[in-house]
Design an enzyme around this catalytic site. Structure first.
Site, PDB file in Angstrom:
ATOM      1  N   HIS A  21       1.122  -1.406  -0.019  1.00  0.00           N
ATOM      2  CA  HIS A  21       0.367  -0.025   0.367  1.00  0.00           C
ATOM      3  C   HIS A  21       0.539   1.282   0.287  1.00  0.00           C
ATOM      4  O   HIS A  21       1.986   1.445  -0.219  1.00  0.00           O
ATOM      5  CB  HIS A  21      -1.137   0.286   1.228  1.00  0.00           C
ATOM      6  CG  HIS A  21      -0.269   0.099   2.533  1.00  0.00           C
ATOM      7  ND1 HIS A  21       0.365  -0.941   2.992  1.00  0.00           N
ATOM      8  CD2 HIS A  21      -0.863   1.142   3.249  1.00  0.00           C
ATOM      9  CE1 HIS A  21       0.462  -0.744   4.327  1.00  0.00           C
ATOM     10  NE2 HIS A  21       0.180   0.714   4.347  1.00  0.00           N
ATOM     11  N   HIS A  29       2.188   3.728   1.905  1.00  0.00           N
ATOM     12  CA  HIS A  29       2.145   4.783   2.965  1.00  0.00           C
ATOM     13  C   HIS A  29       3.326   4.870   3.206  1.00  0.00           C
ATOM     14  O   HIS A  29       4.063   4.069   2.294  1.00  0.00           O
ATOM     15  CB  HIS A  29       1.674   3.508   4.319  1.00  0.00           C
ATOM     16  CG  HIS A  29       0.204   3.836   4.322  1.00  0.00           C
ATOM     17  ND1 HIS A  29      -0.276   3.578   5.784  1.00  0.00           N
ATOM     18  CD2 HIS A  29      -0.897   5.346   4.077  1.00  0.00           C
ATOM     19  CE1 HIS A  29      -1.589   4.097   5.688  1.00  0.00           C
ATOM     20  NE2 HIS A  29      -1.821   5.393   5.200  1.00  0.00           N
ATOM     21  N   ASP A  34       5.513   4.754   5.129  1.00  0.00           N
ATOM     22  CA  ASP A  34       6.702   4.220   5.380  1.00  0.00           C
ATOM     23  C   ASP A  34       6.789   2.652   4.562  1.00  0.00           C
ATOM     24  O   ASP A  34       7.682   1.730   5.457  1.00  0.00           O
ATOM     25  CB  ASP A  34       6.343   3.235   6.612  1.00  0.00           C
ATOM     26  CG  ASP A  34       4.860   3.699   7.776  1.00  0.00           C
ATOM     27  OD1 ASP A  34       4.427   3.144   6.413  1.00  0.00           O
ATOM     28  OD2 ASP A  34       4.967   2.077   8.331  1.00  0.00           O
ATOM     29  N   HIS A  35       5.900   2.231   3.585  1.00  0.00           N
ATOM     30  CA  HIS A  35       6.129   1.172   3.003  1.00  0.00           C
ATOM     31  C   HIS A  35       6.839   1.211   1.680  1.00  0.00           C
ATOM     32  O   HIS A  35       7.440   0.180   0.582  1.00  0.00           O
ATOM     33  CB  HIS A  35       4.671   1.082   2.575  1.00  0.00           C
ATOM     34  CG  HIS A  35       4.786  -0.341   4.241  1.00  0.00           C
ATOM     35  ND1 HIS A  35       4.214  -0.870   4.597  1.00  0.00           N
ATOM     36  CD2 HIS A  35       3.905   0.626   5.362  1.00  0.00           C
ATOM     37  CE1 HIS A  35       3.809  -1.194   6.211  1.00  0.00           C
ATOM     38  NE2 HIS A  35       3.039  -0.040   6.782  1.00  0.00           N
ATOM     39  N   HIS A  86      -7.253  -0.679   5.466  1.00  0.00           N
ATOM     40  CA  HIS A  86      -5.913   0.108   6.193  1.00  0.00           C
ATOM     41  C   HIS A  86      -5.256   1.260   5.096  1.00  0.00           C
ATOM     42  O   HIS A  86      -6.031   2.510   6.175  1.00  0.00           O
ATOM     43  CB  HIS A  86      -5.094  -0.305   6.413  1.00  0.00           C
ATOM     44  CG  HIS A  86      -3.564   0.012   7.035  1.00  0.00           C
ATOM     45  ND1 HIS A  86      -3.692   0.664   7.826  1.00  0.00           N
ATOM     46  CD2 HIS A  86      -2.511   0.566   5.940  1.00  0.00           C
ATOM     47  CE1 HIS A  86      -3.073   1.772   8.246  1.00  0.00           C
ATOM     48  NE2 HIS A  86      -1.749   1.107   7.500  1.00  0.00           N
ATOM     49  N   ASP A 122      -0.411  -3.967   6.132  1.00  0.00           N
ATOM     50  CA  ASP A 122      -0.949  -3.012   7.696  1.00  0.00           C
ATOM     51  C   ASP A 122      -2.217  -4.006   7.690  1.00  0.00           C
ATOM     52  O   ASP A 122      -3.045  -3.034   8.633  1.00  0.00           O
ATOM     53  CB  ASP A 122      -0.428  -1.593   7.269  1.00  0.00           C
ATOM     54  CG  ASP A 122       0.724  -1.420   7.601  1.00  0.00           C
ATOM     55  OD1 ASP A 122       0.950  -2.124   8.053  1.00  0.00           O
ATOM     56  OD2 ASP A 122       1.057   0.107   7.875  1.00  0.00           O
ATOM     57  N   HIS A 148       4.740  -4.560  10.750  1.00  0.00           N
ATOM     58  CA  HIS A 148       4.663  -3.654  12.029  1.00  0.00           C
ATOM     59  C   HIS A 148       4.987  -4.915  13.084  1.00  0.00           C
ATOM     60  O   HIS A 148       4.604  -5.809  13.300  1.00  0.00           O
ATOM     61  CB  HIS A 148       4.055  -2.646  12.435  1.00  0.00           C
ATOM     62  CG  HIS A 148       4.375  -1.439  11.099  1.00  0.00           C
ATOM     63  ND1 HIS A 148       4.837  -0.276  11.712  1.00  0.00           N
ATOM     64  CD2 HIS A 148       3.511  -1.767   9.731  1.00  0.00           C
ATOM     65  CE1 HIS A 148       4.625   0.777  10.892  1.00  0.00           C
ATOM     66  NE2 HIS A 148       3.588   0.453   9.839  1.00  0.00           N
TER      67      HIS A 148
HETATM   68 ZN    ZN Z   1       2.791   0.893   8.135  1.00  0.00          ZN
HETATM   69 ZN    ZN Z   2      -0.176   1.579   6.383  1.00  0.00          ZN
END
Ligand code: ZN
Ligand code: ZN
Length: 257
Positions: free
Chosen positions: A52, A54, A56-57, A108, A130, A168
């Site tokens: 996805h 985001h 941080d990915h 999410h 996530d 995570h």
């Molecule tokens: Zn994440």
């Molecule tokens: Zn995420």
């Protein structure tokens, strides 16, 4: 095949799967530590899978692509670092001689996908970003409770032996909430003790498995009487249907400390 989580940021894992020669990585939020690890192991990066949008990915995707020439595969309906191959439900991704099926798991984010391989050295493997965490699930940033419940229900229908690679390390805080929901769940108490030991040694609690999550994760257990009772005790006006109970559980977790 070897599976390894590279810990980055506060609590992210970048999963690497490799055959001693070529590697695939999932959701590289940053590039430096991945490149260092690949070099240390003498591996060539073949494929980058993204679940996805985001940051941080996806934050390391462009640098990794440039440094290694790896191909990038990501969700059809999310903003993504171009160029990449966009995939959606039932598409197949071949990498390292394995075949991954793409599952659409909105909740999410609106276009979140997961990658499932039925056989990696004898056991299925799931990269779920996530969506599903050990003992919990992702926050609903873009999707509805009904969508997330449907996504999780389809993931929980995968074989019990499926190894679950979440992005995570949220397990201990999820389990604290799970114990508030189901204080009488013996499997949950036993798993919590195990995870506390793992974290005390700074080991990951992941991968989990679908079979284990079905025993301990309240978000996969909204059909259980104890979970329904706890949700209704917390929010007495919750209608007694699956989606409403799931929504109450998710909101309760949002405020839980
Ligand atoms: Zn994440
Ligand atoms: Zn995420």
């Amino acid at each position: 095949m070897q599976l390894h989580p590279i810990p980055v940021f506060t609590d992210n894992y970048i999963w690497v799967l490799h055959d001693q020669r070529r590697a695939l990585v999932v959701d590289p939020g940053e590039a430096g530590q991945v490149l260092q690890w690949l070099e240390h192991k003498g591996l060539e990066l073949d494929t980058i899978l993204i679940t996805h949008h985001h940051a941080d990915h996806t934050g390391g995707v462009a640098e990794l692509r440039q440094a290694t020439g790896a191909r990038v595969i990501g969700p059809a309906r999310e903003p993504m670092p171009e160029p990449l191959r966009r995939v959606s439900a039932h598409d197949r991704v071949e990498a390292l001689g394995l075949v991954f099926e793409v599952l659409e798991v909105p909740g999410h984010t609106a276009g979140h996908i997961a990658y499932h391989c039925t056989d990696v050295d004898g056991a299925p493997l799931l990269f779920c970003g996530d969506t599903l965490f050990s003992g919990g699930c992702g926050r609903l940033f873009e999707g509805t409770p009904a969508q997330m419940l449907d996504s999780l229900t389809r993931l929980s229908a995968l074989p019990d032996a499926t190894r679950v690679c979440c992005t995570h390390e949220y397990t201990l805080s999820n389990l604290k909430f799970a114990q508030a929901v189901e204080p009488g769940n013996a499997a949950l108490a036993e798993y919590t003790a195990h995870c506390q030991q793992q974290r005390a040694l700074n080991f990951p609690t992941l991968p989990s498995s679908i079979g284990l999550e079905k025993k301990i994760n309240p978000f996969l257990r909204t059909r259980e009487t104890a979970v329904r009772r706890a949700a209704i005790a917390h929010a007495p006006h919750t209608p007694d249907d699956d989606v409403s109970l799931f929504a109450t559980l998710r909101e309760w977790k949002n405020d839980f400390r």
